[in-house]
Scaffold this motif. Structure first.
Motif, PDB file in Angstrom:
ATOM      1  N   GLU A   1       6.691  -9.112  25.372  1.00 27.90           N
ATOM      2  CA  GLU A   1       7.492  -8.580  26.475  1.00 27.90           C
ATOM      3  C   GLU A   1       8.782  -9.349  26.625  1.00 27.90           C
ATOM      4  OE1 GLU A   1       5.325  -7.761  30.363  1.00 27.90           O
ATOM      5  OE2 GLU A   1       4.028  -9.020  29.169  1.00 27.90           O
TER       6      GLU A   1
ATOM      7  N   ASN B   1      11.445  -8.054  24.475  1.00 28.52           N
ATOM      8  CA  ASN B   1      12.038  -6.818  24.953  1.00 28.52           C
ATOM      9  C   ASN B   1      13.029  -7.078  26.077  1.00 28.52           C
ATOM     10  OD1 ASN B   1      12.088  -4.109  24.451  1.00 28.52           O
ATOM     11  ND2 ASN B   1      10.753  -3.623  26.154  1.00 28.52           N
ATOM     12  N   VAL B   2      12.685  -8.027  26.938  1.00 31.47           N
ATOM     13  CA  VAL B   2      13.552  -8.279  28.074  1.00 31.47           C
ATOM     14  C   VAL B   2      14.890  -8.873  27.622  1.00 31.47           C
ATOM     15  CG1 VAL B   2      13.733  -9.402  30.306  1.00 31.47           C
ATOM     16  CG2 VAL B   2      11.546  -8.591  29.526  1.00 31.47           C
ATOM     17  N   PHE B   3      14.860  -9.660  26.544  1.00 31.71           N
ATOM     18  CA  PHE B   3      16.099 -10.209  25.976  1.00 31.71           C
ATOM     19  C   PHE B   3      17.116  -9.106  25.730  1.00 31.71           C
ATOM     20  CE2 PHE B   3      14.666 -14.466  24.896  1.00 31.71           C
ATOM     21  CZ  PHE B   3      15.859 -15.148  24.802  1.00 31.71           C
TER      22      PHE B   3
END
Lengths: 338, 449
Positions: free
Chosen positions: A58, A61-63
């Motif tokens: 996750e 993905n947040v990057f």
């Protein structure tokens, strides 16, 4: 005093570099998991891969969302130009990311393993970097065209451009090289000899294509955007260090020692190349429509974003260190004893 | 051209409708996990600890869908509404940016939480990990809600030649819509999270018979349901009063209140004829004035005061009524459960009561959808009220229509897979089996010592 727009783009570029590394590890791992399954070697590495990926996917993905929201925040014009032009390719990238993320979770946290999940996971691992790399090609100019108030993407020019394909190729091989050299290090950390042997082979296999693809893309860049090419040539020392780091990393991998150091050199290799590319593109974000100065948001918002960013980092960095200590550098966890 | 705008609305509406399910779970359920783990430690009762474990295992799957649909909506904002983000980006970038931070924070600790059960000697340390998760999820909701607040009540800038200038980012976030909206979003998310878990417990009892585990889960979650039902009603009331004062056309459209008048009636359901006359509705005398201002004789602004092309669509009346109704019914069912629980002659595990608890889970999610659709449609025709209309902001690319169907397919597949995976995860692994395993493990451990 550094101007806020320069601070903004530097921060974003560092973030994009961070995404490049963590996402490459993730994307490549997906492909290797699939490849190993197809060649019946999955028993060697799949446990290793899932041990690394489970707690961190996750975060990866947040990057990406971070970079994306940041660039629109600092440079709202990018939303208009890239947003209008990229409706279709951007949406396809979103769908690929959605498939990858959700199916990873379904397979990992669900109770049943499934070859279709694995296939989707592995295939998207190569398709996503390929589609995301198109944004870099577009920034070189000549593909996004503004005509009487409407922004369009010249699909045919893009699809027939050798530059765009060489960047796609570079993106894919880099993903595989970065990922395999990290996983080799992770395997050596776990003292998992069979996995280490396999990952080292992969890393060595993808090292030469990486440097060839990089040179090819560079040559095509010189034909497409001379300004950018010459700016990069002025940064010869960065490009030179990049090649040097690459050679040391490959040498270490070849002699099979100090895998951690080898991976650090791989990161440095990409750091130098990535920043030579980025600094060379200065001041353009989209040639010729958006420059750092023309596209920047108002000063109060720019400063607010920088402050929020520093505040956020103060929260995130300690938490990330905690994650790394618990999962990446905790020898017991890595070996699967916890 | 009109067509493209319509498909842009549909695409965004669909993505949001789908994302809302998962984001509401994402905000609501962590608090329930934290409560269960806390009760488990305090009472030294393994049942509650197991609840926290099982819920978090299911939760991570819904988080995954929430993450990817959240990524989708973040990108769609720029891809489908490029002009909105170009102009609006100057004003709302800060809350969007901080939302990502808050989520990042939550994601990091969620990863740690899931993989560190039993890794700390003191159980409270593991419980502490829920604080950043609950706070991160809550703050994400707060930041995004401020963006929605801004679209309804833009402020904190000066409009100059089509550009927002002299922006004060904090003032933008703390617009007049923010307090009531944030309160309403948070309470309803916690209500829905609890209703979901209560519904699952009730369903399990209906299907597999009564067990100590399910009974405890049901009681714990019904307590939370009732508490947050009350708070949600309070928040709803605050929101109505806010609308009456600051955004009267939105309330007037929801109430089919056409003429400005004192002692206004509250209109429930009904329908409109061709002349916009209300038929077949229930009228509560003077109730609208009371709802809007706390005074039965207050004057409530009617839709007539607004030009025709600035009025929200009248269908929002039904959305509003159904939203309120679902909240009321959930509260009623919750109160009934406790009435039966404390009144010894009644059985709170009565079949019909359990069925209505399962039903209230669906009602909770429907209420959330009705509420959000009301919030969004009630702002029409504006994307930023008073400054930018929806059609000015949309993309000009005709491909949106195809993308709508592509995303529809994606959401159908993802939603179905999510349900299948969740069912499989829990169906063959009931809580009793896990408890047995735990008991066995502790016996073996005892023998070793």
């Amino acid at each position: 005093m550094i101007s806020y727009e320069l601070a903004g783009i530097s921060v974003l570029w560092i973030f994009l570099y961070g995404y490049l590394i963590v996402a490459s590890i993730d994307f490549g791992a997906g492909f290797f998991a699939l490849y190993a399954r197809l060649t019946k070697q999955d028993h060697l590495i799949n446990r290793l891969i899932s041990r690394y990926l489970s707690p961190v996917w996750e975060i990866t993905n947040v990057f990406f969302v971070f970079f994306f929201v940041g660039i629109i925040g600092f440079f709202p014009d990018t939303a208009y130009y890239y947003g209008s032009a990229l409706l279709v390719p951007g949406s396809i990238a979103v769908i690929l990311l959605a498939i990858r993320g959700s199916f990873y979770a379904f397979q990992n946290y669900g109770s049943k393993q499934n070859i279709i999940y694995l296939f989707l996971y592995g295939a998207t691992g190569l398709l996503i970097p390929a589609s995301l790399s198109v944004a870099l090609t577009l920034s070189e100019g000549g593909f996004i065209i503004e005509n009487s108030g409407t922004v369009t993407l010249a699909y045919w020019t893009l699809l027939t451009s050798p530059l765009s394909w060489s960047i796609v190729a570079l993106a894919i091989v880099s993903v595989l090289f970065i990922s395999s050299s990290f996983l080799a290090y992770y395997a050596s950390k776990a003292e998992d000899q069979p996995a280490l042997k396999l990952m080292r082979t992969y890393a060595l296999f993808w090292s030469i294509p990486t440097i060839i693809a990089a040179f090819t893309a560079f040559v095509f860049l010189s034909q497409h955007n001379e300004r950018h090419f010459h700016n990069m040539m002025d940064l010869w020392w960065l490009l030179g260090s990049s090649v040097a780091f690459f050679m040391i990393a490959t040498w270490l991998l070849y002699y099979g020692r100090l895998y951690g150091l080898a991976f650090i050199f791989v990161m440095l290799q990409f750091l130098c190349a990535f920043f030579a590319y980025g600094i060379g593109q200065y001041p353009y974000i989209l040639d010729p429509y958006i420059t750092i100065q023309s596209g920047a948001t108002n000063e109060s918002m720019g400063i607010a974003l920088v402050v929020a960013f520093i505040g956020g980092l103060c929260l995130l960095v300690p938490s990330l260190i905690l994650v790394f200590r618990l999962f990446l550098f905790d020898a017991e966890y890595v070996k699967g004893k916890k | 051209m009109i067509d493209t705008v319509m498909w842009s609305k549909w695409l965004t509406g669909m993505t949001l409708a789908f994302h809302t399910i998962f984001s509401t779970i994402g905000v609501g359920v962590p608090l329930m996990i934290a409560i269960a783990e806390f009760v488990g430690i305090r009472k030294k009762d393994q049942h509650y600890t197991l609840m926290a474990k099982r819920w978090s295992r299911g939760f991570i799957i819904s988080v995954a869908v929430g993450v990817v649909t959240g990524t989708a909506i973040a990108l769609q904002l720029a891809l489908v509404w490029p002009k909105f983000m170009q102009i609006g980006g100057n004003v709302i970038a800060l809350p969007l940016f901080m939302e990502v931070f808050a989520f990042f924070f939550e994601a990091i600790f969620l990863g740690i939480y899931l993989y560190t059960w039993g890794r700390f000697r003191n159980p409270y340390i593991h419980l502490l990990l829920t604080i950043p998760i609950v706070a991160g999820a809550g703050m994400s909701a707060v930041f995004i809600t401020t963006v929605n607040g801004f679209m309804n009540q833009p402020g904190g800038f000066v409009m100059e030649a089509g550009q927002f200038t002299a922006v004060n980012p904090l003032e933008v976030m703390l617009n007049t819509a923010t307090p009531s909206k944030v309160f309403h979003v948070l309470t309803s998310a916690y209500l829905t999270g609890a209703a979901l878990l209560a519904g699952i417990a009730a369903y399990t009892i209906l299907r597999r018979g009564v067990s100590a585990y399910s009974k405890k889960a049901l009681k714990l979650m019904m307590t939370v349901v009732v508490a947050f039902s009350l708070l949600t009603s309070l928040a709803g009331d605050m929101s109505a009063k806010f609308l009456a004062e600051h955004q009267p056309e939105k309330l007037a459209a929801a109430e089919w209140h056409f003429e400005t008048e004192r002692s206004a009636d509250l209109v429930l359901l009904g329908w409109l004829n061709a002349e916009n006359e209300i038929l077949g509705a229930i009228h509560l005398p003077k109730a609208l004035s009371f709802l809007a201002f706390g005074d039965f004789n207050a004057e409530v602004t009617g839709l007539e005061e607004f030009p025709l092309d600035e009025r929200p669509p009248l269908i929002v009346h039904y959305l509003f009524d159904f939203m309120v109704l679902s909240g009321m019914v959930i509260l009623g069912i919750g109160l009934l459960y406790f009435l039966f629980l404390f009144w010894k002659r009644r059985n709170e595990l009565n079949k019909w009561l359990l069925r209505s608890i399962v039903f209230s889970t669906f009602l909770a999610f429907l209420g959330i959808e009705f509420g959000w659709f009301y919030a969004e449609l009630g702002r029409q025709p504006w994307i930023v009220r008073g400054y930018m209309r929806v059609e000015e902001a949309a993309t000009t690319s005709p491909n949106v229509r195809i993308l709508f169907f592509l995303f529809l397919l994606l959401y159908v597949v993802m939603g179905t897979m999510c349900v299948i995976v969740l069912r499989r995860l829990f169906h063959n692994n009931p809580p009793e089996a896990e408890l047995n395993k735990l008991a066995q493990a502790s016996i073996e451990k005892g023998e070793q010592l």
